[in-house]
Design a protein around this motif. Structure first.
Motif, PDB file in Angstrom:
ATOM      1  N   TYR A  92      -5.882   8.278  -2.452  1.00 34.84           N
ATOM      2  CA  TYR A  92      -4.822   8.826  -2.430  1.00 34.84           C
ATOM      3  C   TYR A  92      -3.818   7.341  -2.025  1.00 34.84           C
ATOM      4  CZ  TYR A  92      -6.031  13.571  -3.331  1.00 34.84           C
ATOM      5  OH  TYR A  92      -6.440  14.264  -4.066  1.00 34.84           O
ATOM      6  N   THR A  93      -4.515   6.186  -2.121  1.00 38.10           N
ATOM      7  CA  THR A  93      -3.544   5.046  -1.802  1.00 38.10           C
ATOM      8  C   THR A  93      -3.445   4.062  -3.162  1.00 38.10           C
ATOM      9  OG1 THR A  93      -4.888   4.812   0.167  1.00 38.10           O
ATOM     10  CG2 THR A  93      -3.752   2.927  -0.653  1.00 38.10           C
ATOM     11  N   SER A  94      -2.216   3.643  -3.363  1.00 32.76           N
ATOM     12  CA  SER A  94      -2.033   2.934  -4.642  1.00 32.76           C
ATOM     13  C   SER A  94      -1.587   1.666  -3.894  1.00 32.76           C
ATOM     14  CB  SER A  94      -0.942   3.248  -5.573  1.00 32.76           C
ATOM     15  OG  SER A  94      -1.157   4.656  -6.078  1.00 32.76           O
ATOM     16  N   ASN A  95      -2.400   0.386  -4.519  1.00 34.48           N
ATOM     17  CA  ASN A  95      -1.850  -0.913  -4.132  1.00 34.48           C
ATOM     18  C   ASN A  95      -1.043  -1.534  -5.143  1.00 34.48           C
ATOM     19  OD1 ASN A  95      -3.571  -0.448  -1.860  1.00 34.48           O
ATOM     20  ND2 ASN A  95      -5.358  -0.930  -2.980  1.00 34.48           N
ATOM     21  N   ILE A 103       4.931   4.177   3.058  1.00 35.92           N
ATOM     22  CA  ILE A 103       4.447   2.862   2.463  1.00 35.92           C
ATOM     23  C   ILE A 103       4.326   1.700   3.433  1.00 35.92           C
ATOM     24  CG2 ILE A 103       5.237   3.355   0.225  1.00 35.92           C
ATOM     25  CD1 ILE A 103       7.667   1.607   1.038  1.00 35.92           C
ATOM     26  N   ASN A 149       0.821  -1.420  -0.152  1.00 37.34           N
ATOM     27  CA  ASN A 149      -0.054  -0.038  -0.171  1.00 37.34           C
ATOM     28  C   ASN A 149       0.902   1.263   0.165  1.00 37.34           C
ATOM     29  OD1 ASN A 149      -2.273  -1.571   0.245  1.00 37.34           O
ATOM     30  ND2 ASN A 149      -2.163  -1.715   2.634  1.00 37.34           N
ATOM     31  N   ASP A 150       0.863   2.066  -0.954  1.00 36.23           N
ATOM     32  CA  ASP A 150       1.659   3.080  -1.167  1.00 36.23           C
ATOM     33  C   ASP A 150       0.707   4.426  -0.910  1.00 36.23           C
ATOM     34  OD1 ASP A 150       3.524   5.006  -1.690  1.00 36.23           O
ATOM     35  OD2 ASP A 150       3.236   4.880  -3.948  1.00 36.23           O
ATOM     36  N   TYR A 151       0.746   5.186   0.058  1.00 35.91           N
ATOM     37  CA  TYR A 151      -0.170   6.293   0.529  1.00 35.91           C
ATOM     38  C   TYR A 151       0.605   7.419  -0.377  1.00 35.91           C
ATOM     39  CZ  TYR A 151      -1.560   2.909   3.774  1.00 35.91           C
ATOM     40  OH  TYR A 151      -2.400   1.771   4.386  1.00 35.91           O
ATOM     41  N   PRO A 162       0.542  11.216  -1.049  1.00 31.56           N
ATOM     42  CA  PRO A 162      -0.036  12.523  -0.374  1.00 31.56           C
ATOM     43  C   PRO A 162      -1.007  13.405  -1.409  1.00 31.56           C
ATOM     44  CG  PRO A 162       2.131  12.298  -0.219  1.00 31.56           C
ATOM     45  CD  PRO A 162       1.738  11.307  -0.911  1.00 31.56           C
ATOM     46  N   SER A 163      -1.877  14.346  -1.064  1.00 28.00           N
ATOM     47  CA  SER A 163      -2.829  14.966  -1.782  1.00 28.00           C
ATOM     48  C   SER A 163      -2.079  15.700  -2.883  1.00 28.00           C
ATOM     49  CB  SER A 163      -3.726  15.820  -0.864  1.00 28.00           C
ATOM     50  OG  SER A 163      -3.266  16.559  -0.109  1.00 28.00           O
ATOM     51  N   ILE A 215       7.428   9.625   1.725  1.00 26.24           N
ATOM     52  CA  ILE A 215       6.035   9.417   1.771  1.00 26.24           C
ATOM     53  C   ILE A 215       6.059   7.821   2.126  1.00 26.24           C
ATOM     54  CG2 ILE A 215       4.318   8.743   0.038  1.00 26.24           C
ATOM     55  CD1 ILE A 215       5.717  10.910  -1.677  1.00 26.24           C
TER      56      ILE A 215
END
Length: 120
Positions: A81-84, A117, A57-59, A61-62, A115
């Motif tokens: 705003y989360t990439s899996n 993760i 899970n990569d968070y 930011p806005s 950032i």
């Protein structure tokens, strides 16, 4: 047990599961709005057994945006705003695997810091 084994005990192998993550920026700044910033998420196997089937899970930011057009390898699925990232590769003991990620700078994103993760 061999006849020359004098201690009459065999050491037990303790299973150690130890994976580490590191996310680094691979394109130097400064950055402008609309610029693409390249990151590399690296998973390290520091344990004594291999591992496979990871979800990262990569968070994001806005002030950054994941671009499906730039991340054509098919591993990123942007949700808010989360990439899996699903990784089905085997990571052997002492080895690592890297996932490239491309994010676009939005308004307010000129001062890019670390950032968070998470590996699950």
């Amino acid at each position: 047990m061999a006849a020359t084994d004098a201690d009459h005990a065999d050491p037990a192998l303790i299973t150690v599961v130890d994976f580490a993550l590191r996310k680094t920026i691979t394109t130097p700044g400064p950055y402008a709005i609309g610029d693409t910033v390249n990151f590399l998420i690296t998973i390290y196997n520091q344990g004594n057994i291999c591992g496979d089937s990871f979800v990262i899970n990569d968070y994001v930011p806005s002030h950054l945006s994941l671009s499906p057009v730039l991340n054509l390898d098919g591993v990123g699925l942007g949700v808010a705003y989360t990439s899996n990232y699903v990784l089905n590769d085997t990571i052997w003991t002492g080895d690592s695997v890297a996932i490239p990620v491309k994010l676009i700078v939005l308004a307010g994103g000129l001062n890019i810091q670390a950032i968070p993760i998470m590996l699950r």
